[in-house]
Design a protein around this motif. Structure first.
Motif, short mmCIF file in Angstrom:
data_model
loop_
_atom_site.label_atom_id
_atom_site.label_comp_id
_atom_site.label_asym_id
_atom_site.label_seq_id
_atom_site.Cartn_x
_atom_site.Cartn_y
_atom_site.Cartn_z
N LYS A 1 0.72 -1.17 -0.03
CA LYS A 1 0.03 -0.04 0.10
C LYS A 1 0.90 1.34 -0.06
O LYS A 1 1.90 1.19 0.73
N LEU A 2 0.56 2.13 -0.71
CA LEU A 2 1.30 3.67 -0.84
C LEU A 2 0.37 4.54 0.09
O LEU A 2 -0.97 4.58 -0.16
N ASP A 3 1.21 5.00 0.92
CA ASP A 3 0.35 5.81 2.34
C ASP A 3 1.53 6.99 2.42
O ASP A 3 2.21 7.00 3.54
N LEU A 4 1.36 8.00 1.40
CA LEU A 4 2.30 8.96 1.60
C LEU A 4 2.10 9.82 3.07
O LEU A 4 3.18 10.21 3.48
N PRO A 5 0.83 10.16 3.56
CA PRO A 5 0.95 10.90 4.81
C PRO A 5 1.70 10.10 5.85
O PRO A 5 2.42 10.85 6.82
N ASN A 6 1.82 8.68 5.92
CA ASN A 6 2.69 8.02 6.90
C ASN A 6 3.88 7.53 6.27
O ASN A 6 4.51 6.58 6.97
N GLN A 7 4.16 7.85 5.13
CA GLN A 7 5.62 7.32 4.82
C GLN A 7 6.67 8.75 4.45
O GLN A 7 6.08 9.79 4.02
N THR A 8 7.96 8.53 4.57
CA THR A 8 8.92 9.57 4.03
C THR A 8 8.67 9.40 2.49
O THR A 8 8.35 8.47 1.64
N LEU A 9 9.08 10.53 1.94
CA LEU A 9 9.28 10.38 0.39
C LEU A 9 10.13 9.47 -0.36
O LEU A 9 9.54 8.73 -1.33
N LEU A 10 11.17 9.25 0.36
CA LEU A 10 11.95 8.03 -0.08
C LEU A 10 11.19 6.83 0.00
O LEU A 10 11.20 5.74 -0.93
N GLU A 11 10.84 6.39 1.18
CA GLU A 11 10.02 5.14 1.24
C GLU A 11 8.76 5.05 0.21
O GLU A 11 8.55 4.01 -0.41
#
Length: 251
Positions: free
Chosen positions: A146-156
């Motif tokens: 799952k892609l979850d930008l609010p809870n991931q760093t940009l690199l992740e």
């Protein structure tokens, strides 16, 4: 003679306004956290010492982006609306770190024939789906992807967005779903996918025709649906070596 050229493809989402069917919200772009992440991301990329940076903007706007880049280099670009797009936040930022004199606009606009798809759906409303499509199990159920930008760093986020799972997931619509749009001599689905490949082949051609014999390493920043296809073209051409993003960010 051109030797093998290293290629880094960063498939991205669009930070600003987009007509794409799906959109990733990026409301905290200008927060200290995100700006620091962009600094770290581009600093790591800059270690590859790119000769050219290519962005998803049409060639007719090259002079506009030349002017914007000069303002950016001199820290005179302040309007956050102008600064928002990824070609500036990543493309300009990276090019400036490398002291490049420009970034290259190589996009080609070409609309997908959604009208023909709708016509097909209307004409063959009673048609059963092709056996291959009907009986193929949906293969993209891995919740860990799952892609979850609010809870991931940009690199992740970027490493996941550009992994093999997501590349195949995005290509699925073009190489599987669209292929069910076929009846008798009507190949609407194949034509739909053909237009997408045609556009990206033209982008690939533009990139090739900006290369010089002294180029060793290039950076291509495009929407991830583009880089999925562009990667196929680069990997099929013996003059290029596509560098895996994981290799860059683990060294």
């Amino acid at each position: 003679m051109i030797d093998t050229i290293n290629v880094v493809l960063l498939g991205t989402f669009h930070y600003g306004t987009t007509t794409d069917a799906s959109k990733t919200e990026f409301q905290d772009l200008f927060s200290d956290k995100r700006q620091n992440e962009l600094e770290k991301l581009t600093t790591q990329l800059a270690k590859l010492n790119f000769d050219k940076v290519f962005i998803e903007r049409q060639e007719i706007y090259q002079s506009k982006y030349d002017s914007l880049y000069k303002l950016y280099q001199n820290e005179k670009l302040k309007d956050t609306i102008v600064l928002r797009p990824e070609e500036i936040q990543i493309g300009f930022r990276l090019a400036k770190k490398l002291d490049l004199n420009k970034v290259f606009c190589v996009d080609v606009k070409q609309s997908l024939p959604y009208d023909k798809v709708k016509q097909f759906e209307s004409k063959y409303a009673e048609k059963e789906e092709s056996p291959f499509f009907k009986y193929s199990k949906y293969p993209f159920k891995d919740k860990s992807q799952k892609l979850d930008l609010p809870n991931q760093t940009l690199l992740e986020y970027y490493l996941k967005l550009n992994n093999e799972f997501h590349k195949k997931y995005r290509l699925y619509d073009y190489l599987h779903y669209a292929m069910s749009y076929q009846a008798e001599n009507d190949f609407t689905g194949a034509e739909f996918t053909g237009v997408w490949y045609d556009r990206n082949l033209k982008i690939f051609s533009r990139i090739l025709n900006h290369l010089a014999k002294e180029d060793k390493t290039i950076f291509v920043l495009f929407g991830s649906s583009h880089t999925d296809v562009l990667e196929q073209f680069f990997k099929s051409t013996p003059h290029f070596n596509v560098i895996d993003l994981n290799r860059i960010f683990t060294e």
